[in-house]
Design a protein around this motif. Sequence first.
Motif, PDB file in Angstrom:
ATOM      1  N   LYS A  87      10.613-116.408  76.698  1.00  0.00           N
ATOM      2  CA  LYS A  87      10.491-116.029  75.454  1.00  0.00           C
ATOM      3  C   LYS A  87       9.870-114.837  75.358  1.00  0.00           C
ATOM      4  N   GLU A  88      10.688-113.585  74.720  1.00  0.00           N
ATOM      5  CA  GLU A  88      10.053-112.458  74.831  1.00  0.00           C
ATOM      6  C   GLU A  88       7.541-112.241  74.405  1.00  0.00           C
ATOM      7  N   SER A  89       7.674-111.277  74.303  1.00  0.00           N
ATOM      8  CA  SER A  89       6.536-110.728  74.256  1.00  0.00           C
ATOM      9  C   SER A  89       7.264-110.058  72.584  1.00  0.00           C
ATOM     10  N   PHE A  90       6.180-109.905  71.943  1.00  0.00           N
ATOM     11  CA  PHE A  90       6.063-108.937  70.360  1.00  0.00           C
ATOM     12  C   PHE A  90       6.702-107.838  70.581  1.00  0.00           C
ATOM     13  N   PHE A 149      10.777-113.251  70.531  1.00  0.00           N
ATOM     14  CA  PHE A 149       9.013-112.966  70.183  1.00  0.00           C
ATOM     15  C   PHE A 149       9.782-114.000  68.671  1.00  0.00           C
ATOM     16  N   ASP A 150       8.565-115.037  68.515  1.00  0.00           N
ATOM     17  CA  ASP A 150       8.792-115.310  67.245  1.00  0.00           C
ATOM     18  C   ASP A 150       7.257-116.086  66.718  1.00  0.00           C
ATOM     19  N   VAL A 151       6.654-115.696  65.683  1.00  0.00           N
ATOM     20  CA  VAL A 151       5.466-116.446  65.077  1.00  0.00           C
ATOM     21  C   VAL A 151       5.434-117.228  65.573  1.00  0.00           C
ATOM     22  N   ARG A 190      -3.252-107.459  69.928  1.00  0.00           N
ATOM     23  CA  ARG A 190      -1.612-107.599  70.414  1.00  0.00           C
ATOM     24  C   ARG A 190      -1.284-107.442  71.648  1.00  0.00           C
ATOM     25  N   ILE A 191      -1.841-108.432  72.928  1.00  0.00           N
ATOM     26  CA  ILE A 191      -1.834-108.118  74.054  1.00  0.00           C
ATOM     27  C   ILE A 191       0.279-109.414  73.812  1.00  0.00           C
ATOM     28  N   PRO A 192       1.354-108.486  74.604  1.00  0.00           N
ATOM     29  CA  PRO A 192       2.394-108.750  74.706  1.00  0.00           C
ATOM     30  C   PRO A 192       1.803-110.334  75.811  1.00  0.00           C
ATOM     31  N   MET A 193       2.579-110.555  75.017  1.00  0.00           N
ATOM     32  CA  MET A 193       2.246-112.462  76.007  1.00  0.00           C
ATOM     33  C   MET A 193       3.958-112.565  76.554  1.00  0.00           C
ATOM     34  N   ILE A 194       4.119-113.787  77.442  1.00  0.00           N
ATOM     35  CA  ILE A 194       5.621-113.835  77.228  1.00  0.00           C
ATOM     36  C   ILE A 194       5.364-115.324  77.918  1.00  0.00           C
TER      37      ILE A 194
END
Lengths: 442, 442, 442
Positions: A256-259, A285-287, A301-305
């Motif tokens: 699952k990609e980050s935003f 990414f999804d909310v 806004r930390i990109p998390m995968i």
Amino acid sequence: MNSAVVSSEEINQLFHDLFPLCRSISGEGVRNTLTRLQKISKFSTHEIKSGTSVFDWTIPDEWRVREAYIETLDGKRIVSFSDNNLHLVGYSCPFQGELSFDELVDHLHTLPEQPDAIPYRTSYYKKDWGFCLSYQEYSQMDQSARYRVVIDAEHFSGSLTLGEIYLPGTSGEDYIIHSYCCHPSMGNDNLSGIVLWIYLLRYLSEKPRRHGYRFVIAPETIGALAYLHLKQNDLDAVKGGLILTTVAGPGPFSLKESFSANSLVDRAAKCVLGQVDPDFICRPFDVLGSDERQYSTPGFRIPMITIAQSQYYHYAEYHTSLDNLDCISTESLLASFNLYINVINVLEGNAILHSLSPFGEPMLGKRGIYPMLGGGLNTEGSNTSHDRLRTTLWVTFLADGKHTLLDVAEKTGVSFSEVEEIALLLEQKGLLKIKYPERGLR
Amino acid sequence: MNSAVVSSEEINQLFHDLFPLCRSISGEGVRNTLTRLQKISKFSTHEIKSGTSVFDWTIPDEWRVREAYIETLDGKRIVSFSDNNLHLVGYSCPFQGELSFDELVDHLHTLPEQPDAIPYRTSYYKKDWGFCLSYQEYSQMDQSARYRVVIDAEHFSGSLTLGEIYLPGTSGEDYIIHSYCCHPSMGNDNLSGIVLWIYLLRYLSEKPRRHGYRFVIAPETIGALAYLHLKQNDLDAVKGGLILTTVAGPGPFSLKESFSANSLVDRAAKCVLGQVDPDFICRPFDVLGSDERQYSTPGFRIPMITIAQSQYYHYAEYHTSLDNLDCISTESLLASFNLYINVINVLEGNAILHSLSPFGEPMLGKRGIYPMLGGGLNTEGSNTSHDRLRTTLWVTFLADGKHTLLDVAEKTGVSFSEVEEIALLLEQKGLLKIKYPERGLR
Amino acid sequence: MNSAVVSSEEINQLFHDLFPLCRSISGEGVRNTLTRLQKISKFSTHEIKSGTSVFDWTIPDEWRVREAYIETLDGKRIVSFSDNNLHLVGYSCPFQGELSFDELVDHLHTLPEQPDAIPYRTSYYKKDWGFCLSYQEYSQMDQSARYRVVIDAEHFSGSLTLGEIYLPGTSGEDYIIHSYCCHPSMGNDNLSGIVLWIYLLRYLSEKPRRHGYRFVIAPETIGALAYLHLKQNDLDAVKGGLILTTVAGPGPFSLKESFSANSLVDRAAKCVLGQVDPDFICRPFDVLGSDERQYSTPGFRIPMITIAQSQYYHYAEYHTSLDNLDCISTESLLASFNLYINVINVLEGNAILHSLSPFGEPMLGKRGIYPMLGGGLNTEGSNTSHDRLRTTLWVTFLADGKHTLLDVAEKTGVSFSEVEEIALLLEQKGLLKIKYPERGLR
């Protein structure tokens, strides 16, 4: 293969020790889980008092259950918390009473499409109570009978427990490795994530590191919020992170990609997963999802995968009693462990390539790293040596002070570790310099 | 639905009143058309004298036709302007004479592939005359006979008439709503555009507006140039516009993109059309077309879109007598009216989202806007409530002071009106602020 | 068509004169080749002494072969250099001796999949010797016999020869036109490139030029490096270049992109090739290939493209004795010549369009360049005149001081020459100005 550093046996033992514990948003289940994990690798725990404000939220009361059951008036138990902690809706209010089936039925949760499965339900933010049972059990209940319901539980001012440790690095880049520990007796979601988390912690704490790693384990949502609240002034160096969940199911790997979809953690994961299967499952990414929801909010806004095997939402046993120890395997968890280590190796090893011989190609031949007989389809060596030459030339071509090892791996489709090995060889031959920028990569 | 503000009956009446008028590049047909429209909503008219320079062009003489026909020498009328104003080539020079069929034939225009249809032809910029007739009529002419031709018409120094009104707004953004009014008795091209234009004007003039709207109605090409010449110093705030043409045909909606394809008007149109049909017809900008040709030139570069039903060039009856009142319908025009209003609503409602609770997700539950029982596939509510939760979370996620409501609609595929409703609810709950930037969106 | 400037006959003569010469990395074969070319068009030659450092490389010794053969002990020649210079591995060390088949076999090179073909092999950077022969010849050798091997050759301190000339221009932009001349008797690779090179040189040296052109002919790799070393301080104006190789084979045209894929030379080539075949073969840049490898290194980063017919690596006869004069044709070479000239015409003719009538469309009609009768599907003229009108309008639309003629050709899919013709007409009509920026296009 890094599986040598963790054995199937110890994973299996941990699965069996932790599975039965009744974890919830707070309470002894979580505490006992963390205490057991601390035998494997040390980390700190924090107790955050009920009623404490964390951003827009408030730490809830603790929940304690002594027993909970439904029985017929002649004492036959229909469902009992002591048989399976999924039978009681999580965070149920205490209740005692005698009810008709019709009065009771609004408090019963079943899954008609999966008649053998007990669903997993919680009611954290609405005062309520309920029981979950298989549709089969439910169907056998006498609808004209009356039932005695006992929920000997209490909510009380206590605290929420979270575990965390910061493993410092030298690069100026930090990464978050996060799992949630609030789900009761289910295997893939999220006993598997908890177990992977502690072994990654042990592995990284024993190893020299370029980057810093923030390991966090906490109840979902409110625990992540509590952590962010606690460390909000210490997160400037954080470049991204991984949410550890559903990592030992039977299914294939998925991302699952980050935003941002193109952050360093996304790229590292894609680079590694692409070697496993060029057509690996990649979900945007999804909310909706797990704790990346909190880390991704505008203030952080930390990109998390999320790299999963049978990702939550996408396997039949999800959030039911069928997600038990049969649903996961030590092999699958070890595969996740090795894959995560490869992703971390990309993050650790990635750096900028600076050629020391940028005018024309360097002469590889005189350094013994070029096939010697020309004229064949590029080389007369095997395909292996031909492919290796090509990768070598790509490394020298991209070594312009603007590209990284990861850029080369992405451009060539070659594994990061092979690119790194070649770059190190070229550095040793004096042809280039691998530089880690002072403030970390963007 | 806004169809309440305009009735089928009044549309139908207007169709029948305006259809017979012989509109052309200038003259009484245009003037009578505009006078009739002013009964519905007020706007100004400008008379621009023949011979006036507008940029590289010159306002042409007016054209007046009293009668025009071809008859046999024994007085049998073959074609007559009084039967159908399409019979005479638009802007034909006066002519009287007796000709053989062979002399006449170069002045006759037919459509062999559509034998029942009279073509529509003009000769604005070359002094010539001609008649248009169905191939069927043409085939029955005696090729050995002689014919009497009468074109009792004149070109004289008069003026070109254009209608326009500026409805001011408060946002600093203006949009152009333009239709052309030079086509004689044809329905979809462009009686439909004229009728839509006047009802949109009435609608917007009676409504509070954020943006300013420049309504323009004028003969094609030269009229658009005349307007641009007149207002060339007042167009700095114009962000885009719509060309109203062929909006009441039987075909599906289609979009002709502006030259930028991604301007605000393009995006608003795509957002609205995507709700009607995810696979709506989308045609890229081309230099051939209608009055967007003038607005798009290097000196102006105003992005203009066209949302049509049966777009010009793309329906069989185009520029023939078959494009009559049977070719259009009040239902179709009402559908366009509503769709245009939705596009305008997007332009009006679009603004930047600023979270007031950016650290972690806001707690929706305590504000009564989160499903309360956790553990099901995200929520136990219906799909509707699940989708609504997801949209709500996307609004909060993107509320970082950089994204707009339109960004959310594009990201989620949800209608703009639902996104707006959710954003307004969240604003009311104190979770975010919807801000219209002082100088308008880019 | 420019084929008038070069005839089939002279190409054919040159093919036959140059084919037999034993070219190698240095030596008389190269020198004789360049001398023959200088009869067609003048250029300079440079002799760079063995042992000279060029960046990371060293100019090698010259190689001279008097004779080389394998024979049976009773004097029957198996293979002989005098029959075909491919029989001897290029740059082989001298050797004389009597060997068993088993001792000999490691020095023999064959192609079992192409039993009739002698492979082409070299050993420039490892001291070794060897013979190449067809698998058929090889199969007939007596494996129990002994053989006499004679390689009467020597390596000695001499020089490497390169040819080059700079044709100056006025635009501030230079382009490189490069071919390599080190391959012995093979046709498509690379006699064809050599022949194209000299005729392009003659053509451009006789013609007025906007740009400067650097013509380079040299042994592959080391020759390109030597040129770059020689001119390293004179290359600032170079915007790109073309590698001339494998340009007269039977296959279709193909493009190997430069590393930037979107540089001016790439775009010019794509524009021209797209007119030949919209689905022309387009291969992305790769680090394996020919002399673009040197020009593309980080220290130079000159985008170099390759337009081939039967590109190296991609035809069956490649690097074998089957790549002979039957494998190429004068027709094919002439087709390449014309195509290259078209590409150069794009580079020469490309410039920025500035409208002199930017407000509204210019009135084409009064200048006689607009179809006069309106109302038909845009025009009543033929498709040709309709397409021409559309292109004309695109030229005026893009004439905003930011777009070039090449932009128009790319946008419309129309040939560059037609766009240029229209732009020149519009310039003559006073509607726009074609400007060549002082320092060249980016």
